[in-house]
Write an enzyme that holds these catalytic residues in place. Sequence first.
Site, PDB file in Angstrom:
ATOM      1  N   GLY A 284       1.009  -1.216   0.097  1.00  0.00           N
ATOM      2  CA  GLY A 284       0.154   0.219  -0.011  1.00  0.00           C
ATOM      3  C   GLY A 284       0.880   1.467   0.084  1.00  0.00           C
ATOM      4  CB  CYS A 285       3.938   2.106   2.175  1.00  0.00           C
ATOM      5  SG  CYS A 285       2.865   1.537   3.616  1.00  0.00           S
TER       6      CYS A 285
END
Length: 195
Positions: A84-85
């Site tokens: 996600g990052c």
Amino acid sequence: MRFSKNLQSLSIAVAAACGVAAGFAGLTYTASPVQAAAAAELKVGDAAPDFSLPASDGKTYKLSDFKGKQAVVIAWFPKAFTGGCTTECKSLAANGDKIRKFDVAYFMASVDPVDGPKGNKAFAESEKTDFPILGDEKKTAAAAYGVLNAKGMSNRWTIYIDKEGKIAAIDKAVKPATSAEDMIAKLKELKVAQK
């Protein structure tokens, strides 16, 4: 026989006491980041806590340096090089030209170290970012902003700070894939000046 039974009972009692003590010690240790975050959770209109943090570009950034000059956005994320990052970072990097149309300094930030193979400098280089990624390894800024979670990482929250150093908005529902578009929409909504 009676002696060994008493010794066994004593051993069980000591083990139980140690277990309870260890449990309390563990509870205090794991709860402290949550308590710090809960105590520090900010609201719109609050003064944004000052910070001085090293960044992926080799500079150190202080919030106070922007006061009266520019709005600031800090996109906190949990951990460099995770799914996600990385998606969030790609979104912001791909749309930097659109974000820079606003009079704003913007950063990603995490509690990862800046240096090292899994640090924010390596992360920024791998994603070819055109914005700095702040490293809050001591977790002091994350705690002050209320983004530090029970795992000792920062929540994926984006904090918007106006030119006067006040919290203008807090996005606690960041979608990594559309983080840049959502940031641009929020900057428009907050009426941040365009260059």
